[in-house]
Design a protein around this motif. Structure first.
Motif, PDB file in Angstrom:
ATOM      1  N   VAL A 113      47.317  90.966  42.565  1.00 35.84           N
ATOM      2  CA  VAL A 113      48.319  90.215  43.317  1.00 35.84           C
ATOM      3  C   VAL A 113      48.930  89.176  42.382  1.00 35.84           C
ATOM      4  N   ALA A 114      50.228  89.284  42.135  1.00 31.74           N
ATOM      5  CA  ALA A 114      50.936  88.354  41.267  1.00 31.74           C
ATOM      6  C   ALA A 114      51.754  87.393  42.126  1.00 31.74           C
ATOM      7  N   VAL A 115      51.722  86.118  41.778  1.00 28.27           N
ATOM      8  CA  VAL A 115      52.316  85.093  42.632  1.00 28.27           C
ATOM      9  C   VAL A 115      53.349  84.277  41.868  1.00 28.27           C
ATOM     10  N   HIS A 116      54.566  84.257  42.399  1.00 23.32           N
ATOM     11  CA  HIS A 116      55.591  83.329  41.929  1.00 23.32           C
ATOM     12  C   HIS A 116      55.246  81.944  42.467  1.00 23.32           C
ATOM     13  N   LEU A 117      54.989  80.998  41.563  1.00 25.93           N
ATOM     14  CA  LEU A 117      54.785  79.604  41.947  1.00 25.93           C
ATOM     15  C   LEU A 117      56.102  78.870  41.759  1.00 25.93           C
ATOM     16  N   GLU A 118      56.634  78.307  42.827  1.00 24.95           N
ATOM     17  CA  GLU A 118      57.928  77.640  42.734  1.00 24.95           C
ATOM     18  C   GLU A 118      57.820  76.427  41.811  1.00 24.95           C
ATOM     19  N   LEU A 119      58.563  76.491  40.691  1.00 23.31           N
ATOM     20  CA  LEU A 119      58.503  75.465  39.648  1.00 23.31           C
ATOM     21  C   LEU A 119      57.072  75.186  39.200  1.00 23.31           C
ATOM     22  N   GLY A 120      56.230  76.205  39.297  1.00 27.66           N
ATOM     23  CA  GLY A 120      54.863  76.107  38.808  1.00 27.66           C
ATOM     24  C   GLY A 120      53.908  75.354  39.704  1.00 27.66           C
ATOM     25  N   THR A 121      54.327  75.009  40.920  1.00 27.21           N
ATOM     26  CA  THR A 121      53.504  74.165  41.787  1.00 27.21           C
ATOM     27  C   THR A 121      52.700  74.994  42.791  1.00 27.21           C
ATOM     28  N   GLY A 122      51.687  74.363  43.370  1.00 34.70           N
ATOM     29  CA  GLY A 122      50.923  74.987  44.444  1.00 34.70           C
ATOM     30  C   GLY A 122      49.862  75.967  44.006  1.00 34.70           C
ATOM     31  N   ALA A 123      49.480  75.941  42.738  1.00 38.01           N
ATOM     32  CA  ALA A 123      48.519  76.921  42.221  1.00 38.01           C
ATOM     33  C   ALA A 123      47.204  76.893  42.991  1.00 38.01           C
ATOM     34  N   LEU A 124      46.664  75.721  43.214  1.00 44.27           N
ATOM     35  CA  LEU A 124      45.355  75.623  43.858  1.00 44.27           C
ATOM     36  C   LEU A 124      45.429  75.994  45.332  1.00 44.27           C
ATOM     37  N   ASP A 125      46.550  75.680  45.987  1.00 46.46           N
ATOM     38  CA  ASP A 125      46.727  76.088  47.385  1.00 46.46           C
ATOM     39  C   ASP A 125      46.783  77.606  47.508  1.00 46.46           C
ATOM     40  N   VAL A 126      47.459  78.245  46.570  1.00 42.07           N
ATOM     41  CA  VAL A 126      47.534  79.711  46.578  1.00 42.07           C
ATOM     42  C   VAL A 126      46.141  80.310  46.429  1.00 42.07           C
ATOM     43  N   LEU A 127      45.359  79.760  45.515  1.00 41.15           N
ATOM     44  CA  LEU A 127      44.000  80.268  45.327  1.00 41.15           C
ATOM     45  C   LEU A 127      43.156  80.041  46.576  1.00 41.15           C
ATOM     46  N   ASP A 128      43.365  78.909  47.250  1.00 41.63           N
ATOM     47  CA  ASP A 128      42.630  78.660  48.503  1.00 41.63           C
ATOM     48  C   ASP A 128      42.938  79.742  49.535  1.00 41.63           C
ATOM     49  N   VAL A 129      44.213  80.138  49.631  1.00 38.82           N
ATOM     50  CA  VAL A 129      44.613  81.122  50.636  1.00 38.82           C
ATOM     51  C   VAL A 129      44.186  82.531  50.237  1.00 38.82           C
TER      52      VAL A 129
ATOM     53  N   ALA B 280      55.243  82.540  53.353  1.00 40.41           N
ATOM     54  CA  ALA B 280      54.319  82.728  52.238  1.00 40.41           C
ATOM     55  C   ALA B 280      52.943  83.150  52.725  1.00 40.41           C
ATOM     56  N   ARG B 281      52.471  82.524  53.790  1.00 39.06           N
ATOM     57  CA  ARG B 281      51.152  82.871  54.311  1.00 39.06           C
ATOM     58  C   ARG B 281      51.147  84.294  54.879  1.00 39.06           C
ATOM     59  N   TRP B 282      52.232  84.692  55.504  1.00 40.50           N
ATOM     60  CA  TRP B 282      52.348  86.051  56.040  1.00 40.50           C
ATOM     61  C   TRP B 282      52.287  87.074  54.909  1.00 40.50           C
ATOM     62  N   THR B 283      53.078  86.836  53.872  1.00 40.42           N
ATOM     63  CA  THR B 283      53.112  87.804  52.767  1.00 40.42           C
ATOM     64  C   THR B 283      51.798  87.815  51.996  1.00 40.42           C
ATOM     65  N   MET B 284      51.171  86.658  51.837  1.00 38.08           N
ATOM     66  CA  MET B 284      49.901  86.621  51.113  1.00 38.08           C
ATOM     67  C   MET B 284      48.783  87.287  51.892  1.00 38.08           C
ATOM     68  N   ALA B 285      48.805  87.146  53.216  1.00 36.72           N
ATOM     69  CA  ALA B 285      47.808  87.847  54.027  1.00 36.72           C
ATOM     70  C   ALA B 285      47.975  89.358  53.878  1.00 36.72           C
ATOM     71  N   ALA B 286      49.224  89.825  53.879  1.00 36.86           N
ATOM     72  CA  ALA B 286      49.475  91.255  53.709  1.00 36.86           C
ATOM     73  C   ALA B 286      49.096  91.718  52.307  1.00 36.86           C
ATOM     74  N   ALA B 287      49.375  90.872  51.303  1.00 38.35           N
ATOM     75  CA  ALA B 287      49.002  91.221  49.929  1.00 38.35           C
ATOM     76  C   ALA B 287      47.494  91.342  49.801  1.00 38.35           C
ATOM     77  N   ALA B 288      46.767  90.438  50.462  1.00 42.59           N
ATOM     78  CA  ALA B 288      45.301  90.509  50.424  1.00 42.59           C
ATOM     79  C   ALA B 288      44.810  91.793  51.071  1.00 42.59           C
ATOM     80  N   GLU B 289      45.398  92.178  52.201  1.00 38.04           N
ATOM     81  CA  GLU B 289      45.022  93.444  52.842  1.00 38.04           C
ATOM     82  C   GLU B 289      45.271  94.611  51.902  1.00 38.04           C
ATOM     83  N   ALA B 290      46.418  94.594  51.244  1.00 40.37           N
ATOM     84  CA  ALA B 290      46.748  95.683  50.323  1.00 40.37           C
ATOM     85  C   ALA B 290      45.774  95.712  49.149  1.00 40.37           C
ATOM     86  N   HIS B 291      45.403  94.543  48.667  1.00 39.18           N
ATOM     87  CA  HIS B 291      44.406  94.512  47.589  1.00 39.18           C
ATOM     88  C   HIS B 291      43.097  95.134  48.057  1.00 39.18           C
TER      89      HIS B 291
END
Length: 302
Positions: A161-177, A143-154
């Motif tokens: 950047v659209a993010v699948h949250l597994e069962l809706g969890t981890g929203a704030l961690d995703v925003l931190d990254v 996840a961190r690898w793909t998000m880093a690449a997504a940020a570069e692409a942005h």
């Protein structure tokens, strides 16, 4: 000038109409054997049914390697009159065969940028967003690898950047990254599946950052979606975040399509919209389906 990058080219955001902000016309994963979305006639029928309910645009979140069928999207859009937005990006690693992603090591951001600017493979169809995914309450190395690449692409293109949250969890961690570590502006981030974890405090905290919250995947009672979503949307609206909300259907299996007796894309406008209007009013539902996605997916493309 801002534009939404559709499979038929860039269009002014005001032309989207009512938008299904997260769905799939084509999708295939080893985790869902026998339920792949591969039929072009079924995809055409689903778009037609959505159009008949007043739908104007569908954002397909199917990323790299999961059966996007990019070359089939432009004729489907032309034939049905529905705008279609395609995605680049990667899903969780469990959706790929072992070793399938090895060739992307060291060049993932370049692949995303190429699909946003030059087109997906030989199709010439340009993606209009990057889709990545988190894990259940955690972000693993993939996840961190793909998000880093997504940020570069942005940063290279301006793409959302659209993010699948597994069962809706981890929203704030995703925003931190994405936003904290990688500098993606929050208003360019769309968090998916907030309906599956109806924590109203986390919803408000995420919305306060400026990101978009997608309530996608209606008619899945086992995910606490339909019967809790109106309360979650009302709570966000009352907190002043009505402009941060998106709605989607997230049809991922053949059985879920309306043409196969499932709810499918039309359900969003036929049932979800009217039910939601009882909680928050027709005007806000209209804005959630039109104004909000027009802002969320419109980009000053670089």
């Amino acid at each position: 000038m801002s534009a939404v990058r559709t499979v038929l080219g860039d269009v002014p955001p005001g032309r989207l109409g009512m938008c299904d902000a997260h769905d799939h016309l084509f999708f295939g994963s080893p985790r869902l054997p026998g339920q792949e979305l591969v039929s072009v006639p079924a995809a055409r029928a689903e778009l037609t049914a959505f159009r008949e309910q007043g739908g104007g645009a569908v954002v397909q979140w199917t990323p790299y390697g999961l059966g996007r069928r990019a070359a089939d999207l432009p004729p489907l859009s032309r034939e049905t009159g529905v705008h279609v937005v395609a995605a680049t990006g990667l899903h969780q690693d469990v959706h790929y065969a072992e070793g399938a992603l090895a060739a992307l090591r060291g060049r993932l951001a370049d692949v995303f940028v190429a699909e946003l600017t030059d087109g997906i493979g030989a199709s010439g169809v340009r993606a209009g967003l990057v889709k990545v995914a988190g894990g259940f309450h955690a972000l693993d190395a993939h996840a961190r690898w793909t998000m880093a690449a997504a940020a570069e692409a942005h940063h290279a293109t301006g793409a959302p950047v659209a993010v699948h949250l597994e069962l809706g969890t981890g929203a704030l961690d995703v925003l931190d990254v994405l936003c904290g570590e990688s500098g993606v502006p929050p208003h360019r981030v769309i968090l998916g599946h907030l309906n599956r974890s109806p924590d109203l405090v986390v919803h408000r905290q995420a919305a306060a950052s400026g990101c978009y919250l997608a309530f996608d995947g209606p008619s899945r009672a086992n995910h606490a979606t339909d019967w809790r979503m109106p309360d979650a949307v009302r709570a966000l609206a009352e907190a002043g975040h009505g402009d941060r909300i998106l709605l989607g259907g997230d049809t991922t299996t053949a059985a879920a399509r309306s043409v196969d007796s499932g709810p499918g894309m039309p359900y969003l406008l036929r049932r979800v919209g009217p039910r939601l209007a009882l909680a928050v009013g027709d005007d806000l539902v209209r804005r959630i389906l039109t104004v909000n996605p027009a802002r969320a997916f419109a980009v000053d493309w670089r």
